[in-house]
Write an enzyme that holds these catalytic residues in place. Structure first.
Site, PDB file in Angstrom:
ATOM      1  N   LEU A   1     -26.851 -74.063  99.348  1.00 21.41           N
ATOM      2  CA  LEU A   1     -27.140 -75.306 100.058  1.00 21.41           C
ATOM      3  C   LEU A   1     -26.509 -75.334 101.450  1.00 21.41           C
ATOM      4  O   LEU A   1     -26.524 -76.358 102.113  1.00 21.41           O
ATOM      5  CB  LEU A   1     -26.632 -76.500  99.238  1.00 21.41           C
ATOM      6  CG  LEU A   1     -27.271 -76.648  97.856  1.00 21.41           C
ATOM      7  CD1 LEU A   1     -26.516 -77.681  97.023  1.00 21.41           C
ATOM      8  CD2 LEU A   1     -28.746 -77.041  97.981  1.00 21.41           C
TER       9      LEU A   1
ATOM     10  N   SER B   1     -17.775 -76.704  94.000  1.00 20.37           N
ATOM     11  CA  SER B   1     -18.973 -75.956  94.397  1.00 20.37           C
ATOM     12  C   SER B   1     -20.064 -76.892  94.919  1.00 20.37           C
ATOM     13  O   SER B   1     -21.208 -76.844  94.472  1.00 20.37           O
ATOM     14  CB  SER B   1     -19.520 -75.123  93.228  1.00 20.37           C
ATOM     15  OG  SER B   1     -20.499 -74.197  93.672  1.00 20.37           O
ATOM     16  N   PRO B   2     -19.728 -77.757  95.878  1.00 21.81           N
ATOM     17  CA  PRO B   2     -20.707 -78.726  96.382  1.00 21.81           C
ATOM     18  C   PRO B   2     -21.885 -78.089  97.110  1.00 21.81           C
ATOM     19  O   PRO B   2     -22.925 -78.730  97.272  1.00 21.81           O
ATOM     20  CB  PRO B   2     -19.881 -79.598  97.329  1.00 21.81           C
ATOM     21  CG  PRO B   2     -18.780 -78.702  97.789  1.00 21.81           C
ATOM     22  CD  PRO B   2     -18.430 -77.875  96.582  1.00 21.81           C
TER      23      PRO B   2
ATOM     24  N   TYR C   1      -5.096 -69.500  91.218  1.00 14.89           N
ATOM     25  CA  TYR C   1      -5.781 -69.068  92.432  1.00 14.89           C
ATOM     26  C   TYR C   1      -5.021 -67.925  93.108  1.00 14.89           C
ATOM     27  O   TYR C   1      -3.798 -67.948  93.206  1.00 14.89           O
ATOM     28  CB  TYR C   1      -5.946 -70.216  93.413  1.00 14.89           C
ATOM     29  CG  TYR C   1      -6.970 -71.256  93.008  1.00 14.89           C
ATOM     30  CD1 TYR C   1      -7.782 -71.082  91.895  1.00 14.89           C
ATOM     31  CD2 TYR C   1      -7.144 -72.415  93.751  1.00 14.89           C
ATOM     32  CE1 TYR C   1      -8.714 -72.034  91.523  1.00 14.89           C
ATOM     33  CE2 TYR C   1      -8.078 -73.382  93.391  1.00 14.89           C
ATOM     34  CZ  TYR C   1      -8.849 -73.179  92.276  1.00 14.89           C
ATOM     35  OH  TYR C   1      -9.786 -74.132  91.919  1.00 14.89           O
TER      36      TYR C   1
ATOM     37  N   GLY D   1     -23.179 -71.514  98.135  1.00 14.65           N
ATOM     38  CA  GLY D   1     -23.740 -71.118  99.427  1.00 14.65           C
ATOM     39  C   GLY D   1     -25.225 -71.358  99.554  1.00 14.65           C
ATOM     40  O   GLY D   1     -25.773 -71.333 100.667  1.00 14.65           O
TER      41      GLY D   1
END
Length: 325
Positions: free
Chosen positions: A218, A211-212, A53, A216
């Site tokens: 949702l 990525s729940p 990251y 973006g």
């Protein structure tokens, strides 16, 4: 904040996991430190990161930011369950990637140095390595655990059969094996319900969805665009692909008086084997807004869950019943 067991382990973690991928590229170090402090104030003790990251090859930008935050003291490290990952390239040379015993050893030592800690709570394989046998991987993990450098091991982006193969190899070696799987999972992306979630439930792995919010989509994207927020070409393309469902979804959220992002997170918290989704706030305001999801998960009734299934149909349940009998 509510807490749960990390898979079948005895470790307690918050139902929301603080994702740190934005720390460095999108969020300054000062703001990143403020977000982590606020997460602790909200009771979030589970942080997820990775050696890659920061978007600068080999530099471990995000881990360094977290390490300097730990170095401030004040119980920051002691209160945090830190999860990081190994697999993706950390340099140009061939042994600076994947899951050979050599790379696992070097990558772990490098992460420990950047994080300014002497142990990693959850060391995750960022992806399956089809070139390295699990006996070699588990031997490397066993050594790290014996040395006190890692406590638990997790996977990410594994298929159901990868999880089964990993666990059976670990069982043969008398090793604890995986305690978590980090999967791409949200209302729009439900493939893991076929094989991965049932495998995790059977082997006692906690699922950590990444990525729940579907990148973006949702998170109230239509509302934001209506207010003048710009959208990337990729976002526009994905929105057009899913527009009918997104329109129904945001209308449903308006109907129940909840923010779309919180509904998406709450839905995940109600799914099989899910420990907690990874939230990736770029600001403290975004972080503050997500805590409502934990309460909302207890409030979503069967009718609401059924409506969400209508808007975003899943694969039909676990395999093979989803496609056979």
């Amino acid at each position: 904040m509510e807490y749960t067991q990390l898979g079948r382990s005895g470790l307690k973690v918050s139902r929301l996991c603080l994702g740190t991928m934005n720390f460095g590229p999108e969020t300054s170090e000062e703001d990143s430190h403020a977000i982590m402090d606020r997460a602790h104030e909200l009771g979030i003790n589970f942080f997820d990161t990775a050696d890659v990251y920061g978007r600068k090859l080999g530099e471990g930008v995000t881990e360094n930011i977290i390490g300097r935050w730990f170095a401030k003291g004040g119980g920051r490290r002691e209160r945090t369950v830190i999860a990081t990952k190994v697999h993706n390239p950390m340099g140009e040379w061939p042994n600076m990637r994947k899951l050979s015993a050599l790379h696992i050893r070097r990558a772990c030592d490098a992460s420990l140095k950047r994080l300014q800690t002497d142990y990693i709570d959850l060391y995750q394989m960022h992806h399956i390595d089809r070139d390295t046998p699990f006996d070699e991987i588990w031997e490397a993990m066993e050594v790290l655990r014996t040395q006190g450098k890692i406590i638990y091991v997790g996977s990410s982006n594994f298929a159901g059969w990868h999880i089964a193969k990993a666990q059976e190899t670990a069982r043969r070696r008398g090793f604890n094996g995986l305690v978590t799987e980090q999967s791409h999972y949200n209302l729009l992306t439900r493939t893991v319900e076929l094989e991965v979630l049932p495998a995790c439930a059977d082997y006692g792995l906690g699922v950590i969805p990444w990525s729940p919010l579907g990148g973006g989509l949702l998170g109230g994207v239509l509302r934001k665009i209506d207010k003048g927020r710009s959208a990337s070409p990729h976002m526009v393309e994905q929105l057009e692909k899913h527009r009918p469902a997104i329109e129904q979804y945001e209308a449903f959220c308006d109907e129940i008086g909840e923010q779309p992002a919180n509904v998406a997170l709450a839905w995940l918290l109600r799914q099989q084997a899910v420990t907690g989704p990874i939230i990736g706030p770029r600001t403290i305001e975004q972080l503050n807004g997500t805590v409502r999801a934990v309460e909302l998960a207890d409030e979503l009734d069967d009718k609401a869950l059924a409506r969400l299934d209508e808007i975003f149909p899943g694969p039909g349940g676990p395999a093979p019943e989803a496609y056979a009998w």
